[in-house]
Design a protein around this motif. Structure first.
Motif, mmCIF file in Angstrom:
data_model
loop_
_atom_site.group_PDB
_atom_site.id
_atom_site.type_symbol
_atom_site.label_atom_id
_atom_site.label_comp_id
_atom_site.label_asym_id
_atom_site.label_seq_id
_atom_site.Cartn_x
_atom_site.Cartn_y
_atom_site.Cartn_z
ATOM 1 N N ALA A 22 -3.187 7.880 5.544
ATOM 2 C CA ALA A 22 -3.632 7.137 6.419
ATOM 3 C C ALA A 22 -3.522 5.840 6.302
ATOM 4 O O ALA A 22 -3.542 4.815 7.323
ATOM 5 C CB ALA A 22 -4.943 7.635 6.997
ATOM 6 N N GLN A 23 -3.691 5.347 4.870
ATOM 7 C CA GLN A 23 -3.763 3.782 4.769
ATOM 8 C C GLN A 23 -2.501 3.084 5.153
ATOM 9 O O GLN A 23 -2.636 2.090 5.602
ATOM 10 C CB GLN A 23 -4.206 3.728 3.215
ATOM 11 C CG GLN A 23 -5.539 3.941 2.849
ATOM 12 C CD GLN A 23 -5.838 3.751 1.496
ATOM 13 O OE1 GLN A 23 -5.044 3.347 0.949
ATOM 14 N NE2 GLN A 23 -7.048 4.061 1.049
ATOM 15 N N ARG A 50 -2.882 0.872 8.030
ATOM 16 C CA ARG A 50 -3.856 1.598 8.639
ATOM 17 C C ARG A 50 -5.030 1.307 7.649
ATOM 18 O O ARG A 50 -5.916 2.295 7.521
ATOM 19 C CB ARG A 50 -3.694 2.870 8.918
ATOM 20 C CG ARG A 50 -2.393 3.063 9.866
ATOM 21 C CD ARG A 50 -2.840 2.768 11.196
ATOM 22 N NE ARG A 50 -1.710 2.991 12.275
ATOM 23 C CZ ARG A 50 -1.386 2.787 13.267
ATOM 24 N NH1 ARG A 50 -2.024 1.624 13.788
ATOM 25 N NH2 ARG A 50 -0.281 3.130 14.125
ATOM 26 N N SER A 51 -5.189 0.473 6.749
ATOM 27 C CA SER A 51 -5.989 0.413 5.538
ATOM 28 C C SER A 51 -7.422 -0.140 5.841
ATOM 29 O O SER A 51 -8.330 -0.076 5.131
ATOM 30 C CB SER A 51 -5.505 -0.354 4.406
ATOM 31 O OG SER A 51 -5.303 -1.753 4.859
ATOM 32 N N ILE A 91 0.796 -7.843 5.911
ATOM 33 C CA ILE A 91 0.954 -7.071 7.146
ATOM 34 C C ILE A 91 -0.602 -7.147 7.598
ATOM 35 O O ILE A 91 -1.232 -6.439 6.833
ATOM 36 C CB ILE A 91 1.474 -5.810 6.860
ATOM 37 C CG1 ILE A 91 2.868 -5.769 6.335
ATOM 38 C CG2 ILE A 91 1.264 -4.828 8.278
ATOM 39 C CD1 ILE A 91 3.601 -4.285 5.971
ATOM 40 N N PRO A 92 -0.824 -7.635 8.688
ATOM 41 C CA PRO A 92 -2.133 -7.610 9.058
ATOM 42 C C PRO A 92 -2.819 -6.064 9.546
ATOM 43 O O PRO A 92 -1.845 -5.345 9.817
ATOM 44 C CB PRO A 92 -2.330 -8.473 10.329
ATOM 45 C CG PRO A 92 -0.999 -9.167 10.266
ATOM 46 C CD PRO A 92 -0.129 -8.624 9.514
ATOM 47 N N LEU A 93 -4.078 -6.148 9.679
ATOM 48 C CA LEU A 93 -4.599 -4.781 9.872
ATOM 49 C C LEU A 93 -3.939 -4.168 11.250
ATOM 50 O O LEU A 93 -4.011 -4.930 12.181
ATOM 51 C CB LEU A 93 -5.990 -4.801 10.296
ATOM 52 C CG LEU A 93 -6.790 -3.758 10.825
ATOM 53 C CD1 LEU A 93 -6.771 -2.427 9.697
ATOM 54 C CD2 LEU A 93 -8.281 -4.236 10.716
ATOM 55 N N ASN A 94 -3.741 -3.016 11.235
ATOM 56 C CA ASN A 94 -3.011 -2.253 12.391
ATOM 57 C C ASN A 94 -1.889 -2.995 12.878
ATOM 58 O O ASN A 94 -1.417 -2.791 14.286
ATOM 59 C CB ASN A 94 -4.080 -2.109 13.509
ATOM 60 C CG ASN A 94 -5.409 -1.021 13.430
ATOM 61 O OD1 ASN A 94 -5.248 -0.235 12.433
ATOM 62 N ND2 ASN A 94 -6.345 -1.661 13.655
ATOM 63 N N GLN A 95 -0.954 -3.618 12.101
ATOM 64 C CA GLN A 95 0.083 -4.159 12.327
ATOM 65 C C GLN A 95 1.475 -3.625 11.577
ATOM 66 O O GLN A 95 1.186 -2.885 10.634
ATOM 67 C CB GLN A 95 0.341 -5.639 12.200
ATOM 68 C CG GLN A 95 -0.523 -6.626 13.077
ATOM 69 C CD GLN A 95 -0.343 -6.474 14.532
ATOM 70 O OE1 GLN A 95 0.682 -6.733 15.087
ATOM 71 N NE2 GLN A 95 -1.590 -6.007 15.530
ATOM 72 N N ALA A 96 2.503 -3.721 12.269
ATOM 73 C CA ALA A 96 3.634 -2.945 11.554
ATOM 74 C C ALA A 96 4.606 -3.881 11.122
ATOM 75 O O ALA A 96 5.036 -5.164 11.834
ATOM 76 C CB ALA A 96 4.365 -1.932 12.468
ATOM 77 N N MET A 97 5.360 -4.046 10.266
ATOM 78 C CA MET A 97 6.742 -4.707 9.641
ATOM 79 C C MET A 97 7.749 -3.559 9.567
ATOM 80 O O MET A 97 7.866 -2.580 8.969
ATOM 81 C CB MET A 97 6.429 -5.107 8.430
ATOM 82 C CG MET A 97 7.178 -6.259 7.879
ATOM 83 S SD MET A 97 8.831 -5.189 6.846
ATOM 84 C CE MET A 97 7.987 -4.220 5.477
ATOM 85 N N SER A 98 9.288 -3.995 10.007
ATOM 86 C CA SER A 98 10.086 -3.299 9.989
ATOM 87 C C SER A 98 11.516 -4.298 9.511
ATOM 88 O O SER A 98 11.578 -5.488 9.938
ATOM 89 C CB SER A 98 10.640 -3.114 11.339
ATOM 90 O OG SER A 98 9.920 -1.914 12.038
ATOM 91 N N ARG A 99 12.001 -3.645 8.717
ATOM 92 C CA ARG A 99 13.069 -4.341 8.173
ATOM 93 C C ARG A 99 14.474 -3.245 8.067
ATOM 94 O O ARG A 99 14.274 -2.214 7.901
ATOM 95 C CB ARG A 99 13.156 -4.672 6.808
ATOM 96 C CG ARG A 99 12.251 -5.882 6.525
ATOM 97 C CD ARG A 99 11.979 -6.445 5.034
ATOM 98 N NE ARG A 99 11.381 -7.572 4.761
ATOM 99 C CZ ARG A 99 11.330 -8.404 3.904
ATOM 100 N NH1 ARG A 99 11.781 -7.703 2.587
ATOM 101 N NH2 ARG A 99 10.317 -9.316 3.741
#
Length: 288
Positions: A22-23, A50-51, A91-99
């Motif tokens: 979940a993290q 999600r950490s 990556i901030p809390l509850n944010q996503a990064m895509s590559r």
């Protein structure tokens, strides 16, 4: 009593694994699962934090923070072409990064076969452990040469390239590809997917006076595509054409070696969409 302790230990282990998963969430997506050997194989990697805190991902000399693993379907891992560096990412809390990564740049996928791919993300301090993604499967296929031509390389004596136009049937459609081969190594320098081709009108292929390959092919019952590819594999341009007066569009070569599309009406989908928009705005005006 021993059985209860064992069940309790398994419960705690499962709880820890669930918490760890979940993290950081890692997922992969591919636009399709059939590719022709030599073309780019893009895969999108999304990492969600999600950490409970902001996370900074960075690798070290031993392992990067992001690993992309490709195996044969029998489970044999492929050897990476090198250790790619993905830099430092926050990556901030509850944010996503895509590559989006090109697997053909990370692994040698020149031969046909069936493969699987998954990703592992390592937090700082994690070398062998990490957060795994879903596993995807994809196929590398050989395509049938439709047209080939070898040419020398300007200002490079002894070097040559081979232009190829390939066709591949994926079971429902016939797809066309433009490819440039380094004759010295036999490897594909670039392979460009050109999309669907209707083979009841055979594609026309020729070279101009600058050693640029021109391909004219039927994309739909009323639309032709004209593609230009340089000897270094660069895609120089792609234009659309409709049938002119009388017969189908053709490639015309002048006496000085210049190639153009004749008997056609150039088609610009953006200009047509803008024209339709203006017509709709005019029709929306009230009548008196």
């Amino acid at each position: 009593m021993t059985g209860i302790r064992l069940l309790f230990s398994l419960f705690l282990l499962g709880l820890c694994v669930t918490t760890a998963r979940a993290q950081v969430e890692v997922s992969l997506k591919m636009g399709r699962n059939n590719y022709v050997s030599g073309e780019s194989v893009p895969v999108a990697v999304t990492v969600t934090n999600r950490s409970g805190q902001d996370l900074v991902f960075q690798g070290n000399s031993r392992v990067g923070w992001l690993e992309v693993v490709v195996n044969t379907l029998s489970g044999n891992p492929l050897t990476p072409l090198g250790q790619p560096s993905f830099g430092t990412v926050k990556i901030p809390l509850n944010q996503a990064m895509s590559r989006t990564l090109d697997l053909a740049q990370l692994y040698s996928l020149q031969t046909s076969g069936n493969f699987s791919v998954y990703a592992i993300v390592h937090l700082p301090g994690q070398n062998s452990q990490g957060f795994g993604s879903n596993r995807l499967t994809f196929n590398m296929n050989s395509a049938r040469p439709y047209w080939t031509q070898k040419v020398g390389v300007n200002n490079k004596p002894g070097q040559s390239r081979e232009f190829r136009v390939l066709e591949f049937n994926n079971g429902s459609k016939t797809m066309l590809y433009a490819q440039v081969i380094d004759s010295r190594t036999g490897g594909a320098m670039r392979t460009h997917p050109l999309g669907e081709v209707l083979m009841f009108r055979k594609p026309s292929v020729t070279l101009d006076n600058r050693q640029v390959m021109h391909i004219l092919y039927l994309m739909s019952p009323e639309m032709w595509g004209h593609v230009r590819v340089a000897a270094d594999g660069q895609l120089l341009g792609r234009e659309l054409h409709k049938r002119g007066a009388g017969s189908d569009p053709v490639l015309l070569t002048s006496r000085d070696g210049i190639v153009q599309v004749g008997n056609s009406i150039p088609y610009d989908p953006k200009a047509e969409a803008e024209a339709r928009g203006k017509m709709r705005k005019a029709s929306d005006r009230p009548t008196f």
